[in-house]
Enzyme design. Sequence first.
Site, PDB file in Angstrom:
ATOM      1  N   TYR A 173      -9.395  -7.039  11.984  1.00  0.00           N
ATOM      2  CA  TYR A 173      -9.677  -6.032  10.950  1.00  0.00           C
ATOM      3  C   TYR A 173     -10.952  -5.317  11.383  1.00  0.00           C
ATOM      4  O   TYR A 173     -12.064  -5.731  11.078  1.00  0.00           O
ATOM      5  CB  TYR A 173      -9.853  -6.672   9.570  1.00  0.00           C
ATOM      6  CG  TYR A 173      -8.584  -7.245   8.979  1.00  0.00           C
ATOM      7  CD1 TYR A 173      -7.331  -6.939   9.519  1.00  0.00           C
ATOM      8  CD2 TYR A 173      -8.626  -8.077   7.878  1.00  0.00           C
ATOM      9  CE1 TYR A 173      -6.175  -7.468   8.976  1.00  0.00           C
ATOM     10  CE2 TYR A 173      -7.466  -8.609   7.327  1.00  0.00           C
ATOM     11  CZ  TYR A 173      -6.241  -8.300   7.898  1.00  0.00           C
ATOM     12  OH  TYR A 173      -5.102  -8.823   7.346  1.00  0.00           O
ATOM     13  N   THR A 189       1.933   3.709  -3.428  1.00  0.00           N
ATOM     14  CA  THR A 189       2.696   4.956  -3.497  1.00  0.00           C
ATOM     15  C   THR A 189       2.596   5.516  -4.915  1.00  0.00           C
ATOM     16  O   THR A 189       2.360   4.781  -5.874  1.00  0.00           O
ATOM     17  CB  THR A 189       4.183   4.713  -3.163  1.00  0.00           C
ATOM     18  OG1 THR A 189       4.656   3.663  -4.009  1.00  0.00           O
ATOM     19  CG2 THR A 189       4.369   4.302  -1.720  1.00  0.00           C
ATOM     20  N   GLY A 202       2.672  -2.450  -2.160  1.00  0.00           N
ATOM     21  CA  GLY A 202       4.139  -2.497  -2.204  1.00  0.00           C
ATOM     22  C   GLY A 202       4.747  -1.846  -0.972  1.00  0.00           C
ATOM     23  O   GLY A 202       4.260  -2.037   0.155  1.00  0.00           O
ATOM     24  N   PHE A 208       0.116  -6.963   0.211  1.00  0.00           N
ATOM     25  CA  PHE A 208       0.747  -5.716  -0.259  1.00  0.00           C
ATOM     26  C   PHE A 208       1.210  -5.816  -1.716  1.00  0.00           C
ATOM     27  O   PHE A 208       2.146  -5.123  -2.122  1.00  0.00           O
ATOM     28  CB  PHE A 208       1.933  -5.299   0.620  1.00  0.00           C
ATOM     29  CG  PHE A 208       1.586  -4.973   2.044  1.00  0.00           C
ATOM     30  CD1 PHE A 208       0.339  -4.445   2.383  1.00  0.00           C
ATOM     31  CD2 PHE A 208       2.508  -5.168   3.070  1.00  0.00           C
ATOM     32  CE1 PHE A 208       0.026  -4.137   3.708  1.00  0.00           C
ATOM     33  CE2 PHE A 208       2.207  -4.863   4.387  1.00  0.00           C
ATOM     34  CZ  PHE A 208       0.960  -4.349   4.707  1.00  0.00           C
TER      35      PHE A 208
HETATM   36  N1  NAP Z   1      -0.925 -11.625   6.942  1.00  0.00           N
HETATM   37  C1  NAP Z   1      -0.748 -10.352   7.195  1.00  0.00           C
HETATM   38  O1  NAP Z   1      -0.021  -9.974   8.086  1.00  0.00           O
HETATM   39  C2  NAP Z   1      -1.445  -9.325   6.338  1.00  0.00           C
HETATM   40  C3  NAP Z   1      -1.037  -7.988   6.409  1.00  0.00           C
HETATM   41  C4  NAP Z   1      -1.670  -7.061   5.608  1.00  0.00           C
HETATM   42  C5  NAP Z   1      -2.703  -7.455   4.765  1.00  0.00           C
HETATM   43  N2  NAP Z   1      -3.095  -8.751   4.724  1.00  0.00           N
HETATM   44  C6  NAP Z   1      -4.190  -9.193   3.823  1.00  0.00           C
HETATM   45  O2  NAP Z   1      -3.769  -8.945   2.502  1.00  0.00           O
HETATM   46  C7  NAP Z   1      -4.739  -8.163   1.817  1.00  0.00           C
HETATM   47  C8  NAP Z   1      -4.031  -7.282   0.810  1.00  0.00           C
HETATM   48  O3  NAP Z   1      -3.246  -6.323   1.497  1.00  0.00           O
HETATM   49  P1  NAP Z   1      -3.645  -4.774   1.490  1.00  0.00           P
HETATM   50  O4  NAP Z   1      -5.111  -4.631   1.369  1.00  0.00           O
HETATM   51  O5  NAP Z   1      -2.975  -4.145   2.640  1.00  0.00           O
HETATM   52  O6  NAP Z   1      -2.828  -4.219   0.257  1.00  0.00           O
HETATM   53  P2  NAP Z   1      -2.980  -4.293  -1.330  1.00  0.00           P
HETATM   54  O7  NAP Z   1      -4.025  -5.227  -1.771  1.00  0.00           O
HETATM   55  O8  NAP Z   1      -1.612  -4.431  -1.855  1.00  0.00           O
HETATM   56  O9  NAP Z   1      -3.424  -2.788  -1.651  1.00  0.00           O
HETATM   57  C9  NAP Z   1      -4.564  -2.220  -1.086  1.00  0.00           C
HETATM   58  C10 NAP Z   1      -4.475  -0.736  -1.277  1.00  0.00           C
HETATM   59  O10 NAP Z   1      -4.486  -0.446  -2.677  1.00  0.00           O
HETATM   60  C11 NAP Z   1      -5.683   0.257  -3.026  1.00  0.00           C
HETATM   61  N3  NAP Z   1      -6.191  -0.401  -4.227  1.00  0.00           N
HETATM   62  C12 NAP Z   1      -6.619  -1.684  -4.354  1.00  0.00           C
HETATM   63  N4  NAP Z   1      -6.983  -1.932  -5.624  1.00  0.00           N
HETATM   64  C13 NAP Z   1      -6.766  -0.795  -6.314  1.00  0.00           C
HETATM   65  C14 NAP Z   1      -6.951  -0.420  -7.669  1.00  0.00           C
HETATM   66  N5  NAP Z   1      -7.416  -1.285  -8.567  1.00  0.00           N
HETATM   67  N6  NAP Z   1      -6.655   0.835  -8.041  1.00  0.00           N
HETATM   68  C15 NAP Z   1      -6.167   1.728  -7.130  1.00  0.00           C
HETATM   69  N7  NAP Z   1      -5.964   1.444  -5.832  1.00  0.00           N
HETATM   70  C16 NAP Z   1      -6.267   0.194  -5.421  1.00  0.00           C
HETATM   71  C17 NAP Z   1      -6.613   0.114  -1.849  1.00  0.00           C
HETATM   72  O11 NAP Z   1      -7.416   1.253  -1.695  1.00  0.00           O
HETATM   73  P3  NAP Z   1      -8.999   1.217  -2.069  1.00  0.00           P
HETATM   74  O12 NAP Z   1      -9.683   0.588  -0.909  1.00  0.00           O
HETATM   75  O13 NAP Z   1      -9.301   2.649  -2.273  1.00  0.00           O
HETATM   76  O14 NAP Z   1      -9.131   0.421  -3.325  1.00  0.00           O
HETATM   77  C18 NAP Z   1      -5.629   0.017  -0.687  1.00  0.00           C
HETATM   78  O15 NAP Z   1      -5.158   1.292  -0.324  1.00  0.00           O
HETATM   79  C19 NAP Z   1      -5.439  -7.399   2.940  1.00  0.00           C
HETATM   80  O16 NAP Z   1      -6.696  -6.888   2.536  1.00  0.00           O
HETATM   81  C20 NAP Z   1      -5.500  -8.438   4.021  1.00  0.00           C
HETATM   82  O17 NAP Z   1      -6.611  -9.299   3.820  1.00  0.00           O
HETATM   83  C21 NAP Z   1      -2.468  -9.704   5.487  1.00  0.00           C
END
Ligand code: NAP
Length: 295
Positions: free
Chosen positions: A57, A225, A217, A213
């Site tokens: 990251y 989205t 999503g 996600f």
């Molecule tokens: N094992 C794997 O392969 C893998 C893959 C992907 C991710 N991960 C881990 O899982 C975690 C979660 O996944 P993710 O960060 O991709 O997706 P997520 O938590 O589903 O969503 C993050 C996205 O949503 C926005 N967001 C978050 N909180 C919000 C809110 N309250 N209101 C509006 N927008 C919001 C964020 O933008 P802002 O920054 O603007 O809030 C970002 O664009 C990652 O941080 C990572 O640590 C693991």
Amino acid sequence: MTTAHAAGTWKLGDQVINRMGFGSMRLTSNPDRDVAIRVLRRAVELGVDHIDTAAFYVTPGGIIDSGSGPRRYATELIREALFPYDNVVVATKVGPGLTPTGDWETATTPAELRTQVEENLRRLGMDRLDLVNLRLTSRTAPVAPRFEALAALQQEGLIRHLGISNATLAQIDEAAAVAPLVCVQNSFAVDLRRDEAMPRILEERGIAFVPFFAIAGPGREDGPTANTHHAVREIAATHHVSEHQVRLAWTLHQGSNVLAIPGTGDEQHLLDNIAAGAIRLSGEDLAWLSGTEQG
Ligand SMILES: NC(=O)c1ccc[n+]([C@@H]2O[C@H](COP(=O)([O-])OP(=O)(O)OC[C@H]3O[C@@H](n4cnc5c(N)ncnc54)[C@H](OP(=O)(O)O)[C@@H]3O)[C@@H](O)[C@H]2O)c1
């Protein structure tokens, strides 16, 4: 103010943690590192004691590329903000990695996996990693040889607990036959449910399910989205919360073993996400949400 305690707790390996955690993948997208440090410290002040990360990251050139400028590693931001990690579990992952020139490479041999574990130890400033997930990139590839290599590093004292990521049930079984797993980290959201029964099956085995996600999503790395299902929208309106909070709350309702790791680089979003741990969806809400389209 709602804290991470509102989401309840789960015993991850040998440590009881709050089910509302934090994902650090989005931290590096903000060019201002002070914001990232503030978000991390605020999260922990509010009871977050489970943080997900990876040595890859990193920007620019890593998962979220925000353009030019100095490299920012999520692991180093975490170290700067939180060392010596008082009761905070930092989960990381190995498998995929970045070369010094920013190209992707995959560790497969024991020596390559050791190098990645050592990189995580160095960047996080730890003697032993709390939790290492083997992040798979194929749903059919054999897992045992790589898991054996990680189990050897665990025996050596470099890793406390093991998990697996992006895995099918068959791959989970294969890994569990080598060494105990404390968690499985797969993509999963109200509209992204490839392995629908996974949270329940793992709950029966006492293994945590850590969905990524949950908010994004089907938008995945691109983020949430605009066209969330109308059930999410209407339930959000009824509860006077945001659609993102309903998505997170739904996730937490999928089992006592589900650990949320919402990713954000924004302090207000962090507070909103933690507050989602206090939302109690009704049976009617859950039935309606279970009928949403799946990605
Ligand atoms: N094992 C794997 O392969 C893998 C893959 C992907 C991710 N991960 C881990 O899982 C975690 C979660 O996944 P993710 O960060 O991709 O997706 P997520 O938590 O589903 O969503 C993050 C996205 O949503 C926005 N967001 C978050 N909180 C919000 C809110 N309250 N209101 C509006 N927008 C919001 C964020 O933008 P802002 O920054 O603007 O809030 C970002 O664009 C990652 O941080 C990572 O640590 C693991």
